[in-house]
Design a protein around this motif. Structure first.
Motif, short mmCIF file in Angstrom:
data_model
loop_
_atom_site.label_atom_id
_atom_site.label_comp_id
_atom_site.label_asym_id
_atom_site.label_seq_id
_atom_site.Cartn_x
_atom_site.Cartn_y
_atom_site.Cartn_z
N GLY A 61 0.78 -1.23 0.00
CA GLY A 61 0.00 0.00 0.00
C GLY A 61 0.80 1.27 0.00
N ALA A 62 2.12 1.19 -0.20
CA ALA A 62 2.94 2.41 -0.27
C ALA A 62 2.66 3.17 -1.56
CB ALA A 62 4.42 2.04 -0.20
N ASP A 63 2.72 4.50 -1.49
CA ASP A 63 2.58 5.34 -2.68
C ASP A 63 3.93 5.82 -3.20
OD1 ASP A 63 -0.38 5.67 -3.01
OD2 ASP A 63 -0.20 6.43 -0.96
N TYR A 64 4.85 6.12 -2.30
CA TYR A 64 6.19 6.56 -2.67
C TYR A 64 7.21 5.78 -1.84
CZ TYR A 64 3.89 10.49 -4.94
OH TYR A 64 3.10 11.27 -5.76
N LEU A 65 8.33 5.42 -2.46
CA LEU A 65 9.36 4.63 -1.81
C LEU A 65 10.65 5.44 -1.73
CD1 LEU A 65 8.90 1.31 -3.83
CD2 LEU A 65 7.62 2.09 -1.82
N VAL A 66 11.22 5.52 -0.54
CA VAL A 66 12.48 6.23 -0.34
C VAL A 66 13.60 5.20 -0.21
CG1 VAL A 66 13.78 7.83 1.12
CG2 VAL A 66 11.31 8.12 0.84
N ILE A 67 14.57 5.28 -1.10
CA ILE A 67 15.71 4.35 -1.10
C ILE A 67 17.00 5.15 -1.16
CG2 ILE A 67 16.80 2.37 -2.23
CD1 ILE A 67 14.13 1.65 -3.44
N GLY A 68 17.93 4.83 -0.27
CA GLY A 68 19.19 5.56 -0.23
C GLY A 68 20.38 4.73 -0.62
N ARG A 69 21.04 4.12 0.38
CA ARG A 69 22.34 3.47 0.17
C ARG A 69 22.37 2.38 -0.90
NH1 ARG A 69 23.26 3.42 6.59
NH2 ARG A 69 21.01 3.66 6.40
N PRO A 70 21.32 1.57 -1.08
CA PRO A 70 21.40 0.59 -2.17
C PRO A 70 21.62 1.24 -3.54
CG PRO A 70 19.65 0.00 -0.65
CD PRO A 70 20.12 1.36 -0.24
#
Length: 232
Positions: free
Chosen positions: A199-208
């Protein structure tokens, strides 16, 4: 535009902008957090926008209502796409923040942080919160909805419940780790495809992404995986 937001958690503007130059603004948005903004200031936001990126200003404002309202007004004047406050600042603070951005010519999305994804039940207990993380997220998300905010920051593990109970709220989820990547300091994590399914609308991804030898290739792979998951 995809739901991917790349966290530019760098200590200086040259490093952040060098990484941004390896990304396609049609495939992702970018997040500017406390360390980068404190060192580089509004100029780094403007430089990213000049490169075509929509910017999520992740400063998690949490102060008395008048102070937070002024900070949100200043952020809106920068033209950011999204900014956030801490829901635990309370009703008056959230309402002041919402009113401050609403008068902008192009109001940004205003979202509220519920429970940081680095915290688990033991951490909450230690600071005097006797609710489980999911219960506290639901409580603060409901307050955010009541005060007219656009969405909340929550872990993907809580996104499904919030989608059912508060469907009008956007759900922005950090703590996302593509399969095979380390959890780092995140406690409550899911893969991108699983987070969207929850159910997420936006995904925050950093180090990967930001620590990869080829950040653009990782972004493209994540985008392709999310697209494939959406048609399964």
């Amino acid at each position: 535009m995809t739901p991917l937001i790349v966290a530019l958690d760098f200590p200086d503007a040259p490093s952040a902008l060098a990484l941004a130059d390896r990304l396609d603004p049609q495939q992702c948005r970018v997040k500017v957090g406390k360390e980068l903004f404190t060192r580089a200031g509004p100029a780094v936001v403007e430089n990213l926008q000049a490169r075509g990126f929509q910017v999520f200003l992740d400063l998690k404002f949490h102060d008395i209502p008048a102070t937070v309202a002024g900070a949100c007004r200043a952020a809106a004047e920068l033209g950011v796409w999204m900014l956030n406050v801490h829901a635990s600042g309370g009703r008056a603070m959230l309402e002041a923040a919402r009113e401050a951005v609403s008068v902008s010519a192009a109001p940004p999305l205003l979202i509220a942080v519920t429970v940081l994804t680095s915290l688990d039940a033991a951490d909450l207990e230690e600071i005097g919160c006797h609710s489980k993380p999911a219960e506290q997220v639901r409580r603060l998300a409901a307050l955010s909805a009541e005060t007219g905010l656009a969405g909340v920051v929550c872990s993907a593990q809580e996104a499904g419940q919030l989608r059912q109970e508060l469907p009008a709220l956007l759900r922005v989820t950090p703590g996302i780790r593509p399969a095979g990547f380390a959890r780092d300091d995140q406690r409550r994590v899911l893969t991108p495809a699983a987070a969207l399914a929850q159910g997420a609308d936006y995904l925050v991804i950093g180090r990967p992404i930001t620590a990869a030898p080829d950040p653009g290739a990782v972004v493209a792979a994540i985008v392709a995986d999310m697209a494939a998951a959406s048609v399964r």
